[in-house]
Write a protein that holds these residues in place. Sequence first.
Motif, PDB file in Angstrom:
ATOM      1  N   LYS D 179       0.845  -1.201   0.000  1.00 53.65           N
ATOM      2  CA  LYS D 179       0.000   0.000   0.000  1.00 53.65           C
ATOM      3  C   LYS D 179       0.879   1.250   0.000  1.00 53.65           C
ATOM      4  O   LYS D 179       0.676   2.171  -0.786  1.00 53.65           O
ATOM      5  CB  LYS D 179      -0.927   0.009   1.230  1.00 53.65           C
ATOM      6  N   VAL D 180       1.880   1.258   0.864  1.00 56.41           N
ATOM      7  CA  VAL D 180       2.811   2.400   0.914  1.00 56.41           C
ATOM      8  C   VAL D 180       3.519   2.550  -0.431  1.00 56.41           C
ATOM      9  O   VAL D 180       3.590   3.654  -0.996  1.00 56.41           O
ATOM     10  CB  VAL D 180       3.835   2.216   2.057  1.00 56.41           C
ATOM     11  N   ALA D 181       4.004   1.437  -0.974  1.00 56.73           N
ATOM     12  CA  ALA D 181       4.730   1.503  -2.247  1.00 56.73           C
ATOM     13  C   ALA D 181       3.836   2.030  -3.363  1.00 56.73           C
ATOM     14  O   ALA D 181       4.277   2.816  -4.213  1.00 56.73           O
ATOM     15  CB  ALA D 181       5.265   0.112  -2.604  1.00 56.73           C
ATOM     16  N   ALA D 182       2.566   1.617  -3.357  1.00 60.78           N
ATOM     17  CA  ALA D 182       1.631   2.101  -4.388  1.00 60.78           C
ATOM     18  C   ALA D 182       1.453   3.602  -4.250  1.00 60.78           C
ATOM     19  O   ALA D 182       1.522   4.350  -5.238  1.00 60.78           O
ATOM     20  CB  ALA D 182       0.287   1.376  -4.272  1.00 60.78           C
ATOM     21  N   MET D 183       1.261   4.071  -3.049  1.00 64.29           N
ATOM     22  CA  MET D 183       1.066   5.515  -2.832  1.00 64.29           C
ATOM     23  C   MET D 183       2.305   6.297  -3.264  1.00 64.29           C
ATOM     24  O   MET D 183       2.195   7.424  -3.741  1.00 64.29           O
ATOM     25  CB  MET D 183       0.755   5.800  -1.352  1.00 64.29           C
ATOM     26  N   GLU D 184       3.451   5.677  -3.101  1.00 68.46           N
ATOM     27  CA  GLU D 184       4.684   6.404  -3.460  1.00 68.46           C
ATOM     28  C   GLU D 184       4.848   6.596  -4.966  1.00 68.46           C
ATOM     29  O   GLU D 184       5.685   7.400  -5.394  1.00 68.46           O
ATOM     30  CB  GLU D 184       5.895   5.720  -2.832  1.00 68.46           C
ATOM     31  N   GLU D 185       4.062   5.870  -5.742  1.00 68.33           N
ATOM     32  CA  GLU D 185       4.101   6.102  -7.191  1.00 68.33           C
ATOM     33  C   GLU D 185       3.506   7.462  -7.562  1.00 68.33           C
ATOM     34  O   GLU D 185       3.729   7.968  -8.660  1.00 68.33           O
ATOM     35  CB  GLU D 185       3.340   4.993  -7.939  1.00 68.33           C
ATOM     36  N   TYR D 186       2.734   8.048  -6.648  1.00 69.20           N
ATOM     37  CA  TYR D 186       2.107   9.351  -6.962  1.00 69.20           C
ATOM     38  C   TYR D 186       3.063  10.480  -6.597  1.00 69.20           C
ATOM     39  O   TYR D 186       2.872  11.194  -5.627  1.00 69.20           O
ATOM     40  CB  TYR D 186       0.775   9.492  -6.222  1.00 69.20           C
ATOM     41  N   LYS D 187       4.112  10.650  -7.414  1.00 72.63           N
ATOM     42  CA  LYS D 187       5.108  11.701  -7.164  1.00 72.63           C
ATOM     43  C   LYS D 187       4.461  13.091  -7.251  1.00 72.63           C
ATOM     44  O   LYS D 187       4.847  14.003  -6.530  1.00 72.63           O
ATOM     45  CB  LYS D 187       6.238  11.636  -8.190  1.00 72.63           C
ATOM     46  N   SER D 188       3.466  13.232  -8.115  1.00 74.98           N
ATOM     47  CA  SER D 188       2.864  14.563  -8.314  1.00 74.98           C
ATOM     48  C   SER D 188       2.025  14.985  -7.108  1.00 74.98           C
ATOM     49  O   SER D 188       1.676  16.140  -6.965  1.00 74.98           O
ATOM     50  CB  SER D 188       2.007  14.569  -9.576  1.00 74.98           C
TER      51      SER D 188
END
Lengths: 227, 227, 227, 227, 227, 227
Positions: D179-188
Amino acid sequence: MTKFVNYSTPIMKKSALEAFDTALVLAPHTDDGELGCGGTIHQLIELGKKVVYVAFSTCEESVPEGFPKDILHHEVKAATAVLGIREENLQILNYKVRHFPTHRQEILEDLVRLNKEFKPDLVFCPSSYDVHQDHNAICNEAKRAFKNTTLLGYEFIWNNYEFSSQCFVDLSEENIAKKVAAMEEYKSQSKRLYAKDKLIRGAANYRGLQCGLEYAETFEVMRWIIR
Amino acid sequence: MTKFVNYSTPIMKKSALEAFDTALVLAPHTDDGELGCGGTIHQLIELGKKVVYVAFSTCEESVPEGFPKDILHHEVKAATAVLGIREENLQILNYKVRHFPTHRQEILEDLVRLNKEFKPDLVFCPSSYDVHQDHNAICNEAKRAFKNTTLLGYEFIWNNYEFSSQCFVDLSEENIAKKVAAMEEYKSQSKRLYAKDKLIRGAANYRGLQCGLEYAETFEVMRWIIR
Amino acid sequence: MTKFVNYSTPIMKKSALEAFDTALVLAPHTDDGELGCGGTIHQLIELGKKVVYVAFSTCEESVPEGFPKDILHHEVKAATAVLGIREENLQILNYKVRHFPTHRQEILEDLVRLNKEFKPDLVFCPSSYDVHQDHNAICNEAKRAFKNTTLLGYEFIWNNYEFSSQCFVDLSEENIAKKVAAMEEYKSQSKRLYAKDKLIRGAANYRGLQCGLEYAETFEVMRWIIR
Amino acid sequence: MTKFVNYSTPIMKKSALEAFDTALVLAPHTDDGELGCGGTIHQLIELGKKVVYVAFSTCEESVPEGFPKDILHHEVKAATAVLGIREENLQILNYKVRHFPTHRQEILEDLVRLNKEFKPDLVFCPSSYDVHQDHNAICNEAKRAFKNTTLLGYEFIWNNYEFSSQCFVDLSEENIAKKVAAMEEYKSQSKRLYAKDKLIRGAANYRGLQCGLEYAETFEVMRWIIR
Amino acid sequence: MTKFVNYSTPIMKKSALEAFDTALVLAPHTDDGELGCGGTIHQLIELGKKVVYVAFSTCEESVPEGFPKDILHHEVKAATAVLGIREENLQILNYKVRHFPTHRQEILEDLVRLNKEFKPDLVFCPSSYDVHQDHNAICNEAKRAFKNTTLLGYEFIWNNYEFSSQCFVDLSEENIAKKVAAMEEYKSQSKRLYAKDKLIRGAANYRGLQCGLEYAETFEVMRWIIR
Amino acid sequence: MTKFVNYSTPIMKKSALEAFDTALVLAPHTDDGELGCGGTIHQLIELGKKVVYVAFSTCEESVPEGFPKDILHHEVKAATAVLGIREENLQILNYKVRHFPTHRQEILEDLVRLNKEFKPDLVFCPSSYDVHQDHNAICNEAKRAFKNTTLLGYEFIWNNYEFSSQCFVDLSEENIAKKVAAMEEYKSQSKRLYAKDKLIRGAANYRGLQCGLEYAETFEVMRWIIR
């Protein structure tokens, strides 16, 4: 100490519905009024009360293939006649099915007009628990237009996640039979309630069971004005 | 198409309270019934209806110094007589003030007995929003005993954190005057409502304002049975 | 970009009730569990699940004249056996009918014991909308004892002023037939539900109608733990 | 007395999520689904279940300066891939951010289409407590489209004035890490949740604490269909 | 047109808690007050306000083996001292843990006495969402005793099925550190919150996140009196 | 054991409203703010606080015959001046009366702008119980725009079916007199509240009665931020 004075000779009540003169039934789509409170409508008619039925849409976009577009126009006339509603007390409006929320202000203005025209002292509309967008729109506007009138929300079993069954109307065999007969006028909707007699009687039994009656219709009480 | 049949000649309604024959007023403590629904009681009496008033406590532990312990016994008789309730329709029970929750089963059994004895079709009790322990106990047991009867919860402004004003009864000047006069019989409670006339009329004006009336009493609708 | 990895081969579900191992049914009085969730119990048994049934009272004070005082003790054994519950999984406790609120702490301790003994992952109790004092007491204590367990409140049509039908269990003809058969074991209660088959099927039809099923039982979801 | 029959050999449950075949995640804006139920999505994927993710807007009007307008289109692909959602199960729609209420009928029609296309038996949407207009619109329409499907409302901490935490999903370290890793894809969106790891784990700890788990996601249960 | 008159020179606020003089913290069991509102207590103390802490039970029946029966008596003294509460403002009562509902009238009388003794203008108690029987009893009686006082219900994460987070208090690092330090005085309860620092900060972060703060405690607003 | 440290010298509070610096009053139509919270506005002004008043419509379509279309523009200036609001703190917007729901996104953007411009720490809007479509729209958007600000919903007696009176502001004779005087500036609305003095004082008495005050205004607490 003050002595008791008998102000008047009481008339033993015949039916609690005697307390009303004119009922207004708000049906988002044709057949909603019959399904929601057809038995109660019939009981009001039996007592000689005036019942006005307003259908807000004939759902031309939803008529099944093979039926004329205006079929529901004819069916609602037949069904309300079965319940005993006079033809001059039936109004059919033309809102687009599934799009009522867009027209909420016009609907409110229609309700204000109906209130002036008929001065109902009893109004039926879909309950505030009904999640269908068109039912919901009618209920919201009714709460605005009829703040000073007895306002009851009828149950619509498919559309509720929860329900508060505050009011029950005791229905006779005759009332329930007429409700079934009215619903059977909707030939174009036969897929929707494939076994009308069984389901309508079953639901009325179920709600009757809740308060010790054979058959009942149940309502949410939004407002009850006693004068 | 079925033709319209005029089943009966309607009687134009005189008052919606005609719809009831016998009212039962549940007052946790003497004076609660008068304060909660005194105007409506008077209106029922005017219509010749039977009104039974049950006080569950005369609050001997709370009588102010200088008054006899049974003062409220006398005051409730006087006050209910002002409203027109017959002496034989007044029952005074003996629960210990502030300790009703401990006696909830006995209270329920009293309610079941009252239901058998009077067969009321209209019951008034404190609302489900009332936080006073004795009021709350009466309301909870009433919801158990009167599931199949019209059951209205009266407002008690000091005891509510919230309220749902679903039902309004339109009161006449005569009704409100009698309510004030009844309250004034409670000389031992004069500290509680130091300016009875002003406050009682003020509250009735306030609730009337909510639905376009001069004076009103408001009620929560727990159940409304129409038969 | 991360590539998709197929972690495991999914097993197509057979029934959502596979998700539980051990169910605990809390019945304030004998027959409440069967009436509230008899169809679902039978479905769990069909799937080979363990179902523990606890009746908190055999209501000796309420047995109709002409029946032995312990009649309900025998009837609950027969009824639960019809549903397929093993005799060793039936527990009959001895609380005094209508007086459960007085014994709430003992009831809570019983529930804590049952939780340790059976480690249920699915618990059925009366819903939080149920106004009967004994049903209400069981529900309140269950919310304390089973905070970390899936906890469903069954519908009890006579005792509800409102209901939130959040969960539906799809019942087969076999499930409903067994529910009726179980209820019919309660000969001493025959006055209560004079036409069991019709009423039980009617209620299940009514709730089924709400979500497109033939027969359903409905539940309030107090807690649902997925692990 | 009927004897006990062992209808089938029970399969000891592996995970309660086995009870579902196809989940549909409704995300008003990209990243709402990951934040609301990313851990649960990952757990479903681990079990080999099909998960369909629908983002209703890529919020072109809200992209921070310095990023291409379609940046969220790319980020949602990356984030859902991290959770293990197959690319063919990701749908990106084009509603205008902050203006969903105007398009409610089109959204409803999209949901009806998705229901036909994927036949989900588990649907996630924003909860009915979420006050954001777009989240609220998706939830309202989901309650119309998925009346006969298990429907869970995910928590969105910024948008709730109150919450009913009825359902909890027990998350593993692996689930929360993904879940954390997925959220980290949202750099913007990095300004929005400046310390993703700490906050996401903190929230999951908090909700876990509520029911005795290390990490949990919580949901409102709108409907739970067991068949 | 009336001209503007500057009635007074405003004092820019320092903290909204300046609005209160005397706070009363109702802790069913020792440590409930610290866990529920320890950070806010510390902030009130920093502002020089009087804080009275009342523990209704030292839970002698629940003390783990190996500790003296009166251990919680000592621990609550130490913990409240850490927060800065003066010893003369700590009262320890002797109700039997888990049995508060039986003693509700005595508890109410204690609250009425405390109200007369300290005249608090801010009262903290368990929220109305807390299902623990002792917490629930304190909350119910507080709603009776403090109808005319600001009354806030603190969150107790283990005991809530739902929560309405209406009020937030912004906590400083110092406030949260003192809350953790106070909780650490409860050596006998170390199993209950095995990692106090992490969990207390985590919960405060979570609630802070909800309204844009670093750390917050949240409260249900039962009553807020502004004078 | 830690010793008590007196962190600061407490300032005995003067008024709880000292806790705020800048109040923002949201009035759907001119006069709603004065009627909803005119007494509280005056009290804030007395304390030297900044009060910003925003009227969203001058209701040109509803002005009675015989008055110029912009009459309410002039009346709101006069009325807010009576309360002591500076002219530069009055903003009059131009939404079409009865059609606010159609413009909800523009209204939200106005609220976001007002938040940036004035940084209020206290916001008044119609309550969430208010059924009027324009009042309802303002309340919904305020809950979106002011999630991190103290947000109170004022009572509007005609528009409520229920109300939760959580917050009370104690009004002085001066406050109530100014409220009446402000309302009297609305000559064009004289039919609406024909006896302003009596009704405004009556309502304030009624709500005062609820919490032991002479005059009070009551509010729903949506959010209360203490920092």
